[in-house]
Design a protein around this motif. Structure first.
Motif, PDB file in Angstrom:
ATOM      1  N   PHE A 217      16.841  -6.528  -1.200  1.00  0.00           N
ATOM      2  CA  PHE A 217      15.696  -6.491  -0.291  1.00  0.00           C
ATOM      3  C   PHE A 217      14.588  -7.352  -0.887  1.00  0.00           C
ATOM      4  N   LEU A 218      14.074  -8.274  -0.087  1.00  0.00           N
ATOM      5  CA  LEU A 218      13.079  -9.216  -0.571  1.00  0.00           C
ATOM      6  C   LEU A 218      11.800  -9.172   0.263  1.00  0.00           C
ATOM      7  N   ASP A 219      10.680  -9.296  -0.415  1.00  0.00           N
ATOM      8  CA  ASP A 219       9.342  -9.395   0.151  1.00  0.00           C
ATOM      9  C   ASP A 219       8.776  -8.049   0.567  1.00  0.00           C
ATOM     10  N   ARG A 220       9.626  -7.150   1.063  1.00  0.00           N
ATOM     11  CA  ARG A 220       9.139  -5.852   1.507  1.00  0.00           C
ATOM     12  C   ARG A 220       9.867  -4.736   0.766  1.00  0.00           C
ATOM     13  N   ARG A 221       9.093  -3.764   0.349  1.00  0.00           N
ATOM     14  CA  ARG A 221       9.673  -2.606  -0.325  1.00  0.00           C
ATOM     15  C   ARG A 221      10.501  -1.796   0.669  1.00  0.00           C
ATOM     16  N   SER A 222      11.522  -1.127   0.169  1.00  0.00           N
ATOM     17  CA  SER A 222      12.355  -0.276   1.022  1.00  0.00           C
ATOM     18  C   SER A 222      12.594   1.046   0.317  1.00  0.00           C
ATOM     19  N   ASP A 223      12.759   2.119   1.096  1.00  0.00           N
ATOM     20  CA  ASP A 223      13.114   3.417   0.523  1.00  0.00           C
ATOM     21  C   ASP A 223      14.617   3.534   0.279  1.00  0.00           C
ATOM     22  N   LEU A 224      15.399   2.553   0.744  1.00  0.00           N
ATOM     23  CA  LEU A 224      16.835   2.580   0.506  1.00  0.00           C
ATOM     24  C   LEU A 224      17.120   2.250  -0.957  1.00  0.00           C
ATOM     25  N   PRO A 225      18.201   2.815  -1.522  1.00  0.00           N
ATOM     26  CA  PRO A 225      18.481   2.663  -2.952  1.00  0.00           C
ATOM     27  C   PRO A 225      19.179   1.352  -3.282  1.00  0.00           C
ATOM     28  N   GLY A 226      18.465   0.247  -3.198  1.00  0.00           N
ATOM     29  CA  GLY A 226      19.047  -1.054  -3.504  1.00  0.00           C
ATOM     30  C   GLY A 226      18.110  -1.875  -4.363  1.00  0.00           C
ATOM     31  N   ASP A 227      18.606  -2.989  -4.883  1.00  0.00           N
ATOM     32  CA  ASP A 227      17.744  -3.925  -5.602  1.00  0.00           C
ATOM     33  C   ASP A 227      16.670  -4.449  -4.652  1.00  0.00           C
ATOM     34  N   GLN A 228      15.457  -4.605  -5.153  1.00  0.00           N
ATOM     35  CA  GLN A 228      14.393  -5.113  -4.296  1.00  0.00           C
ATOM     36  C   GLN A 228      13.321  -5.832  -5.101  1.00  0.00           C
ATOM     37  N   VAL A 229      12.776  -6.871  -4.478  1.00  0.00           N
ATOM     38  CA  VAL A 229      11.726  -7.681  -5.085  1.00  0.00           C
ATOM     39  C   VAL A 229      10.646  -7.877  -4.029  1.00  0.00           C
ATOM     40  N   TYR A 230       9.405  -7.556  -4.370  1.00  0.00           N
ATOM     41  CA  TYR A 230       8.327  -7.640  -3.385  1.00  0.00           C
ATOM     42  C   TYR A 230       7.008  -7.892  -4.107  1.00  0.00           C
ATOM     43  N   SER A 231       6.031  -8.367  -3.365  1.00  0.00           N
ATOM     44  CA  SER A 231       4.703  -8.582  -3.929  1.00  0.00           C
ATOM     45  C   SER A 231       3.943  -7.263  -3.990  1.00  0.00           C
ATOM     46  N   GLU A 232       3.154  -7.102  -5.034  1.00  0.00           N
ATOM     47  CA  GLU A 232       2.311  -5.922  -5.159  1.00  0.00           C
ATOM     48  C   GLU A 232       1.322  -5.899  -3.996  1.00  0.00           C
ATOM     49  N   CYS A 233       1.177  -4.756  -3.354  1.00  0.00           N
ATOM     50  CA  CYS A 233       0.347  -4.664  -2.150  1.00  0.00           C
ATOM     51  C   CYS A 233      -0.852  -3.731  -2.286  1.00  0.00           C
ATOM     52  N   VAL A 234      -0.626  -2.526  -2.793  1.00  0.00           N
ATOM     53  CA  VAL A 234      -1.672  -1.498  -2.756  1.00  0.00           C
ATOM     54  C   VAL A 234      -2.896  -1.927  -3.560  1.00  0.00           C
ATOM     55  N   ASP A 235      -2.688  -2.270  -4.829  1.00  0.00           N
ATOM     56  CA  ASP A 235      -3.823  -2.660  -5.666  1.00  0.00           C
ATOM     57  C   ASP A 235      -4.458  -3.970  -5.191  1.00  0.00           C
ATOM     58  N   SER A 236      -3.629  -4.859  -4.609  1.00  0.00           N
ATOM     59  CA  SER A 236      -4.154  -6.142  -4.136  1.00  0.00           C
ATOM     60  C   SER A 236      -5.153  -5.949  -3.002  1.00  0.00           C
ATOM     61  N   ILE A 237      -4.800  -5.133  -2.019  1.00  0.00           N
ATOM     62  CA  ILE A 237      -5.722  -4.876  -0.911  1.00  0.00           C
ATOM     63  C   ILE A 237      -6.933  -4.077  -1.392  1.00  0.00           C
TER      64      ILE A 237
END
Length: 340
Positions: free
Chosen positions: A143-163
């Motif tokens: 999973f890329l760019d967006r976080r997912s609750d599914l149990p897989g590898d994922q890469v995404y940009s930090e969002c919460v602290d950025s906003i």
């Protein structure tokens, strides 16, 4: 292949190793083989090889490429890295529609791709079911760019602290009535970004008015209409805006222009998702930039590692963003610096 081997003076097995890169071959031998390939006009039969090896050496990428230039940049970096690793990429545009995403993922699987990179969408049972089935079958999926609750590898940009940082930056200039342009909540990223804004409102004691959260739906034209409606009521409108993606930034700026307001004198603006023409506007747009090159490199590394070692633990990587401080926030230009 036998004719290539005869012309090169080597075995068919050596020709196979050169073409498939399955074993190191001496440079002079490889040169002879490639000369013979050119002389005969031989084309490697990838379909036959796929049947024999059960691998096509292709990677499917399913995301909304056409509608967002940020995704196009991300895909370009992924393609370059995969090509260097010996893989071919097939891109399928999801239009950020769960039904389309399900369809294109099925088509990519029908082409027997060796792995998948997906920008996930939330809230659709059929799409979630398809992705869950792939994960249950240990298919290489990232999973890329967006976080997912599914149990897989994922890469995404930090969002919460950025906003949070963007909102706090405006609060530091004295703004208390800070509006937030919200993206479509079909992605976890949009949910996380909204959480960052909510956190800032609560912790910094900003105006907590539901009219300050404007649903732009990650659409430039919807954003333009709804921001214009918000700005049409002077007594209720925000004094500053945080826009949560680049497409909605364009719609927001059009609405500000229609309202005959000037940045940053009449209203301040700051956005998540920098874009290459942000510094061409007057004033130049203050923005939080995602690191597309690092996202792509991390995603390709994780996916190829998963393909080699299917049983390895899943990894979740949040890539830091960078604050590009320009003029639209109303506090003057400073040197660019990292936000987190």
């Amino acid at each position: 292949m036998a004719e290539v081997a005869r012309l090169a003076g080597v075995s068919s097995t050596t020709v196979s190793h050169v073409l498939n890169k399955t074993r190191p071959v001496a440079p002079e031998t490889e040169h002879l083989v490639m000369q013979a390939v050119a002389a005969t006009g031989y084309r490697h039969n990838l379909a036959a090889r796929a049947l024999a090896t059960q691998s096509t050496d292709t990677i499917g990428v399913a995301m909304s490429v056409v509608t967002n230039p940020y995704f196009a940049e991300l895909v370009r970096d992924i393609e370059r890295l995969l090509r260097h690793a010996g893989y071919t990429m097939i891109v399928a545009d999801t239009n950020d529609d769960p039904a389309v995403a399900t369809d294109v993922i099925n088509h990519l699987m029908a082409r027997r791709v060796s792995g998948l990179i997906v920008s996930p969408l939330e809230g659709d049972a059929q799409l979630t079911g398809s992705l869950t089935k792939l994960l249950d079958d240990d298919f290489p999926l990232l999973f890329l760019d967006r976080r997912s609750d599914l149990p897989g590898d994922q890469v995404y940009s930090e969002c919460v602290d950025s906003i949070y940082h963007l909102t706090a930056h405006l609060a530091g200039q004295g703004h208390r009535r800070i509006g937030y342009i919200q993206g479509s909540l079909t992605s976890m990223s949009a949910t996380d970004r909204l959480a960052g804004y909510r956190k800032a409102v609560t912790e910094l004691g900003l105006d907590d008015d539901p009219r300050l959260v404007i649903a732009g739906e990650s659409d430039e034209h919807v954003t333009e209409q709804r921001v214009a409606a918000h700005l049409a009521v002077p007594d209720e409108r925000a004094t500053a805006l945080v826009v949560s993606n680049n497409q909605m930034t364009l719609g927001t700026m059009r609405a500000i222009k229609q309202a005959r307001l000037r940045l940053p004198r009449d209203i301040a603006l700051i956005c998540y998702d920098d874009f290459e023409w942000a510094d061409l506007f007057e004033p130049q747009i203050t923005a939080m930039a995602q690191d597309a090159a690092t996202l792509a490199a991390t995603a390709v590394d994780l996916l190829l590692a998963r393909m080699k070692s299917p049983d390895r633990p899943h990894q979740s990587v949040a890539v830091p963003t960078e604050f590009h401080h320009r003029d639209s926030c109303g506090c003057g230009r400073r040197k660019h610096r990292a936000a987190r």
